[in-house]
Design a protein around this motif. Structure first.
Motif, PDB file in Angstrom:
ATOM      1  N   PHE A   4      37.284  37.534  26.500  1.00  0.00           N
ATOM      2  CA  PHE A   4      37.979  38.532  27.303  1.00  0.00           C
ATOM      3  C   PHE A   4      39.345  38.784  26.673  1.00  0.00           C
ATOM      4  N   ASN A   5      39.727  40.053  26.547  1.00  0.00           N
ATOM      5  CA  ASN A   5      40.961  40.374  25.824  1.00  0.00           C
ATOM      6  C   ASN A   5      41.906  41.294  26.582  1.00  0.00           C
ATOM      7  N   HIS A   6      41.522  41.755  27.762  1.00  0.00           N
ATOM      8  CA  HIS A   6      42.342  42.659  28.577  1.00  0.00           C
ATOM      9  C   HIS A   6      42.672  43.967  27.858  1.00  0.00           C
ATOM     10  N   GLN A   7      41.774  44.380  26.965  1.00  0.00           N
ATOM     11  CA  GLN A   7      41.958  45.653  26.270  1.00  0.00           C
ATOM     12  C   GLN A   7      40.751  46.573  26.405  1.00  0.00           C
ATOM     13  N   GLU A   8      39.606  46.032  26.813  1.00  0.00           N
ATOM     14  CA  GLU A   8      38.374  46.813  26.811  1.00  0.00           C
ATOM     15  C   GLU A   8      37.778  46.979  28.207  1.00  0.00           C
ATOM     16  N   GLY A   9      38.583  46.756  29.236  1.00  0.00           N
ATOM     17  CA  GLY A   9      38.054  46.807  30.595  1.00  0.00           C
ATOM     18  C   GLY A   9      38.384  48.087  31.327  1.00  0.00           C
ATOM     19  N   GLN A  10      38.101  48.066  32.627  1.00  0.00           N
ATOM     20  CA  GLN A  10      38.332  49.219  33.490  1.00  0.00           C
ATOM     21  C   GLN A  10      38.926  48.752  34.815  1.00  0.00           C
ATOM     22  N   HIS A  11      39.469  49.719  35.558  1.00  0.00           N
ATOM     23  CA  HIS A  11      40.004  49.452  36.885  1.00  0.00           C
ATOM     24  C   HIS A  11      39.162  50.165  37.945  1.00  0.00           C
ATOM     25  N   ILE A  12      39.092  49.548  39.113  1.00  0.00           N
ATOM     26  CA  ILE A  12      38.459  50.160  40.268  1.00  0.00           C
ATOM     27  C   ILE A  12      39.412  49.998  41.452  1.00  0.00           C
ATOM     28  N   GLU A  13      39.572  51.062  42.233  1.00  0.00           N
ATOM     29  CA  GLU A  13      40.461  51.021  43.388  1.00  0.00           C
ATOM     30  C   GLU A  13      39.701  50.449  44.592  1.00  0.00           C
ATOM     31  N   ILE A  14      40.225  49.371  45.157  1.00  0.00           N
ATOM     32  CA  ILE A  14      39.598  48.718  46.299  1.00  0.00           C
ATOM     33  C   ILE A  14      40.671  48.430  47.346  1.00  0.00           C
ATOM     34  N   ASP A  15      40.600  49.103  48.470  1.00  0.00           N
ATOM     35  CA  ASP A  15      41.531  48.862  49.584  1.00  0.00           C
ATOM     36  C   ASP A  15      42.980  48.789  49.116  1.00  0.00           C
TER      37      ASP A  15
END
Length: 257
Positions: A4-15
């Motif tokens: 895991f590198n915190h460069q290839e991910g995504q965000h999702i809005e939750i509450d």
């Protein structure tokens, strides 16, 4: 290497919070979801992900307020973390998956598995309490944790948070985590609800863990059908980082069984 590198991910809005998740490993393999501990992030699993990523699709989720996820206005509870994970799982449309949860992540994973509303195949908890009694000495340790004390003990953790988090407020996070750890209500530790877990469970503990006693870990394993218990000698609260070479073969055997 699969990390895991915190460069290839995504965000999702939750509450009203932005939750970060990242996928690595074998895209066509069985799914492994990783949930980290307090003041941490998904990179704390990077000592074991290269091996596991050969055969598994790895999904790491930064818990609310940590890593690249924002804290949001809601009270931070194990139930809140549980709901966040459930929302990510539904968002990704996962039909079956297993979980490896460390510390807070393991506690939230126990709640998820006890609810029996998601298709969990296997569950691994590492250094995770199933309950925290009123007289448990760990409560005294948690009571003393402040943002300042954590910065002094673990400066690298603080520095990583400041660089990584999109809305850093370390003092607020420290207060939220201390309340999370000391919560005795229904939104906290799963307690006897762990008896409802039907997924195969592997309880992992480092023998030098100052937070989770051997007794507490054995009590968890004794309450869950089909549970196995692994106590790793010369390992601390984070054996996945401390003794990965001893943990990985057992994880592979458990997940493949």
């Amino acid at each position: 290497m699969t990390t895991f590198n915190h460069q290839e991910g995504q965000h999702i809005e939750i509450d009203h919070a932005s939750l970060y998740y990242e996928q690595q490993g074998n895209k066509d393999g069985p799914v492994l979801v990783f949930l980290h501990g307090g003041f941490g992030d998904i990179e704390t699993f990077n000592s074991i992900t290269p091996r596991l990523g050969r055969n598994y699709r790895l999904i790491g989720i930064d818990s609310r307020g940590q890593g690249k996820s924002t804290l949001g206005p809601s009270r931070l509870t194990y139930k809140r973390i549980q709901q966040d994970v459930e929302a990510v799982v539904r968002h990704l449309g996962l039909e079956h998956f297993s979980i490896i949860g460390h510390s807070d992540g393991g506690i939230a994973a126990l709640r998820i598995a006890a609810a029996n509303t998601l298709p969990i195949d296997k569950l691994v908890t590492i250094g995770a309490h199933w309950a925290l009694k009123a007289d448990d000495p760990t409560r005294g340790i948690y009571t003393e944790v402040t943002g300042e004390s954590w910065r002094e003990m673990f400066p690298h953790s603080y520095d990583s948070y400041q660089v990584m988090n999109p809305a850093p407020d370390f003092e607020r996070l420290a207060v939220a985590l201390r309340a999370l750890w000391l919560d005795s209500g229904a939104d906290g530790y799963p307690n006897e609800a762990v008896r409802n877990i039907t997924a195969d469970l592997l309880v992992v503990r480092g023998d030098e863990d100052m937070l989770v006693s051997r007794t507490n870990a054995v009590e968890l394993a004794d309450r869950v059908p089909n549970a196995r218990f692994l106590n790793i000698p010369f390992a601390n609260h984070s054996p996945q980082e401390d003794r990965p070479e001893w943990l990985i073969p057992v994880l592979e055997a458990f997940l493949a069984d």
